[in-house]
Design a protein around this motif. Structure first.
Motif, PDB file in Angstrom:
ATOM      1  N   LEU A 139       0.830  -1.206   0.000  1.00  0.00           N
ATOM      2  CA  LEU A 139       0.000   0.000   0.000  1.00  0.00           C
ATOM      3  C   LEU A 139       0.865   1.258   0.000  1.00  0.00           C
ATOM      4  N   VAL A 140       2.078   1.171  -0.517  1.00  0.00           N
ATOM      5  CA  VAL A 140       3.036   2.271  -0.469  1.00  0.00           C
ATOM      6  C   VAL A 140       2.506   3.503  -1.211  1.00  0.00           C
ATOM      7  N   GLY A 141       2.881   4.683  -0.714  1.00  0.00           N
ATOM      8  CA  GLY A 141       2.667   5.914  -1.463  1.00  0.00           C
ATOM      9  C   GLY A 141       1.244   6.410  -1.506  1.00  0.00           C
ATOM     10  N   ASN A 142       0.549   6.373  -0.367  1.00  0.00           N
ATOM     11  CA  ASN A 142      -0.806   6.905  -0.291  1.00  0.00           C
ATOM     12  C   ASN A 142      -0.908   7.863   0.900  1.00  0.00           C
ATOM     13  N   GLN A 143      -2.112   8.064   1.406  1.00  0.00           N
ATOM     14  CA  GLN A 143      -2.319   8.905   2.594  1.00  0.00           C
ATOM     15  C   GLN A 143      -3.061   8.113   3.665  1.00  0.00           C
ATOM     16  N   ILE A 144      -2.786   6.836   3.719  1.00  0.00           N
ATOM     17  CA  ILE A 144      -3.481   5.958   4.653  1.00  0.00           C
ATOM     18  C   ILE A 144      -3.059   6.283   6.084  1.00  0.00           C
ATOM     19  N   SER A 145      -4.033   6.335   6.978  1.00  0.00           N
ATOM     20  CA  SER A 145      -3.767   6.697   8.372  1.00  0.00           C
ATOM     21  C   SER A 145      -4.201   5.555   9.287  1.00  0.00           C
ATOM     22  N   GLY A 146      -4.321   5.859  10.583  1.00  0.00           N
ATOM     23  CA  GLY A 146      -4.648   4.803  11.530  1.00  0.00           C
ATOM     24  C   GLY A 146      -3.446   3.924  11.818  1.00  0.00           C
ATOM     25  N   GLU A 147      -3.694   2.740  12.300  1.00  0.00           N
ATOM     26  CA  GLU A 147      -2.627   1.840  12.724  1.00  0.00           C
ATOM     27  C   GLU A 147      -2.556   0.600  11.831  1.00  0.00           C
ATOM     28  N   ILE A 148      -1.415  -0.052  11.856  1.00  0.00           N
ATOM     29  CA  ILE A 148      -1.308  -1.368  11.240  1.00  0.00           C
ATOM     30  C   ILE A 148      -2.225  -2.306  12.032  1.00  0.00           C
ATOM     31  N   PRO A 149      -3.064  -3.115  11.362  1.00  0.00           N
ATOM     32  CA  PRO A 149      -3.984  -3.997  12.099  1.00  0.00           C
ATOM     33  C   PRO A 149      -3.280  -4.776  13.201  1.00  0.00           C
ATOM     34  N   SER A 150      -3.871  -4.777  14.371  1.00  0.00           N
ATOM     35  CA  SER A 150      -3.215  -5.357  15.553  1.00  0.00           C
ATOM     36  C   SER A 150      -2.960  -6.851  15.406  1.00  0.00           C
ATOM     37  N   ASP A 151      -3.815  -7.553  14.651  1.00  0.00           N
ATOM     38  CA  ASP A 151      -3.614  -8.993  14.495  1.00  0.00           C
ATOM     39  C   ASP A 151      -3.040  -9.339  13.134  1.00  0.00           C
ATOM     40  N   ILE A 152      -2.196  -8.441  12.600  1.00  0.00           N
ATOM     41  CA  ILE A 152      -1.516  -8.683  11.322  1.00  0.00           C
ATOM     42  C   ILE A 152      -0.744 -10.000  11.341  1.00  0.00           C
ATOM     43  N   GLY A 153      -0.337 -10.435  12.523  1.00  0.00           N
ATOM     44  CA  GLY A 153       0.444 -11.661  12.663  1.00  0.00           C
ATOM     45  C   GLY A 153      -0.303 -12.916  12.280  1.00  0.00           C
ATOM     46  N   ARG A 154      -1.614 -12.814  12.040  1.00  0.00           N
ATOM     47  CA  ARG A 154      -2.388 -13.983  11.615  1.00  0.00           C
ATOM     48  C   ARG A 154      -2.096 -14.354  10.162  1.00  0.00           C
ATOM     49  N   LEU A 155      -1.465 -13.452   9.407  1.00  0.00           N
ATOM     50  CA  LEU A 155      -1.207 -13.694   7.984  1.00  0.00           C
ATOM     51  C   LEU A 155       0.041 -14.571   7.840  1.00  0.00           C
ATOM     52  N   SER A 156      -0.122 -15.842   8.091  1.00  0.00           N
ATOM     53  CA  SER A 156       1.024 -16.757   8.185  1.00  0.00           C
ATOM     54  C   SER A 156       1.775 -16.918   6.869  1.00  0.00           C
ATOM     55  N   ARG A 157       1.157 -16.576   5.732  1.00  0.00           N
ATOM     56  CA  ARG A 157       1.808 -16.722   4.430  1.00  0.00           C
ATOM     57  C   ARG A 157       2.432 -15.415   3.929  1.00  0.00           C
ATOM     58  N   LEU A 158       2.269 -14.333   4.665  1.00  0.00           N
ATOM     59  CA  LEU A 158       2.693 -13.018   4.175  1.00  0.00           C
ATOM     60  C   LEU A 158       4.211 -12.959   3.998  1.00  0.00           C
ATOM     61  N   THR A 159       4.656 -12.581   2.794  1.00  0.00           N
ATOM     62  CA  THR A 159       6.087 -12.431   2.523  1.00  0.00           C
ATOM     63  C   THR A 159       6.488 -10.972   2.338  1.00  0.00           C
ATOM     64  N   VAL A 160       5.536 -10.102   1.929  1.00  0.00           N
ATOM     65  CA  VAL A 160       5.827  -8.689   1.691  1.00  0.00           C
ATOM     66  C   VAL A 160       4.796  -7.839   2.420  1.00  0.00           C
TER      67      VAL A 160
END
Length: 366
Positions: A138-159
């Motif tokens: 999601l690079v290069g936008n104006q997104i605010s707020g926080e990184i989702p607290s349970d982002i760690g559930r994405l067990s396959r995430l590489t990037v």
């Protein structure tokens, strides 16, 4: 007697059924249209192709799994070499937000909504529920707020790339559960707090880019456990305390940027004798001496130690380094003669100015 139409009708019916079976599910199509409804892009007509019943074919930026026909990839970039950008002679500008409807695409493998400059709002919390997600860019936008607290559930995430937005809050504790993560880029946000102590659990990580935030506290020792890490950028934060000497013992670390922090204490000799090729420790509060630990393994394309509190002489062993391309020790408290020969014979005076009593070429004679 059978007529030609006797055979044609079943064939047409079969072709029709095959076409329907290869189309995306209605639920995926509805989710894409809800996602589109939250965005506005009026200059390039990116979404003009999003029409018809089959979102798996000819919907720009959408790809489907050839076996399940579920939507697998959304790839929308505002800066591209795509002919649509060249024809318009401009980059894209999109406003709106990322709809939680995106989370209904449960077959999604990659989500790229990058470089649109005007997309705001938050990252939907439900993103963390996508079981097959490998890329979130999601690079290069104006997104605010926080990184989702349970982002760690994405067990396959590489990037995970959310650089150059307006994201705040802390680095979620669950992020260190991303055991497949290879590329982490959160540069250019407003993220504060400390780097998690167990950051070293990210054993697959090869790039960790955390610069231009408001991170504070110590550099975790556990970072040195990430044996694949090649690039570590913690610059332009508010980090303090000493550098863990173990960073210099990492086998593939090639770039270490720590400039623009509040880091203090001596420079570990391990950093000088390591395999690091770009070392930037400038604009901190390092004191003590430049370690006399240079040798054949020392190969620096860049070594920037400027704007610190270093004292004493430039060590003689620096002449035994295999290569030093750019060296900057200006704005310290160094004294004594600048060694003759390589690498000093190609450096300018600006690399040595504003010290207590350095002398010799390219400064005044001793």
């Amino acid at each position: 007697m059978a007529t030609p139409f006797t055979y044609i009708i079943p064939i047409l019916l079969l072709l029709s059924l095959t076409s329907v079976s290869n189309a995306c599910p209605p639920n995926d199509r509805a989710a894409l249209l809800a996602f589109k409804a939250a965005l506005n892009e009026s200059h390039l007509g990116i979404f003009n192709s999003w029409k018809g019943l089959d979102c798996c074919h000819n919907w720009k930026g959408v790809s489907c799994n050839p076996e399940t026909h579920r939507v697998a990839d959304i790839n929308l970039r505002g800066e591209s070499e795509d002919p649509i950008f060249e024809k318009a002679h401009r980059t894209g500008y999109m406003t709106g937000s990322i709809s939680p409807a995106i989370c209904k695409l449960t077959g999604l493998s990659s989500l790229t909504i990058a470089d649109w400059k005007g997309i705001s709002g938050r990252i939907p919390q439900c993103i963390a529920s996508l079981p097959f997600l490998r890329v979130l860019d999601l690079v290069g936008n104006q997104i605010s707020g926080e990184i989702p607290s349970d982002i760690g559930r994405l067990s396959r995430l590489t990037v995970l790339n959310v650089a150059d937005n307006q994201i705040s809050g802390n680095i979620p504790r669950s992020l260190t559960n991303l055991s497949s993560l290879m590329h982490l880029d959160i540069r250019g946000n407003k993220i504060s707090g400390t780097i998690p102590r167990d950051f070293g659990k990210l054993r697959m990580l090869s790039r960790a880019l955390l610069s231009k935030n408001k991170l504070n506290g110590l550099i975790p020792y556990s970072i040195s456990y990430i044996y694949r890490l090649a690039d570590l950028d913690l610059s332009l934060n508010q980090l303090s305390g000493p550098i863990p000497a173990s960073l210099g013992k990492m086998s593939v670390l090639a770039t270490l940027n720590l400039d623009g922090n509040l880091i203090s204490g001596p420079i570990p000799p391990t950093l000088i004798s390591s395999g690091i090729s770009i070392l930037n420790l400038s604009n901190n509060a390092f004191d003590g001496y430049i370690p006399d630990a240079f040798g054949p393994r020392s190969y620096f394309t860049v070594m920037d130690l400027s704007h610190n509190k270093l004292r004493g002489r430039i060590p003689r062993s620096i002449s035994s380094a295999t290569y030093i391309g750019h060296l900057d020790v200006s704005h310290n408290h160094l004294c004594g003669p600048i060694p003759a020969g390589s690498p000093f014979d190609h450096l300018e005076a600006s690399s040595f100015v504003s010290n207590d009593c350095l002398c010799g070429k390219p400064l005044r004679a001793c």
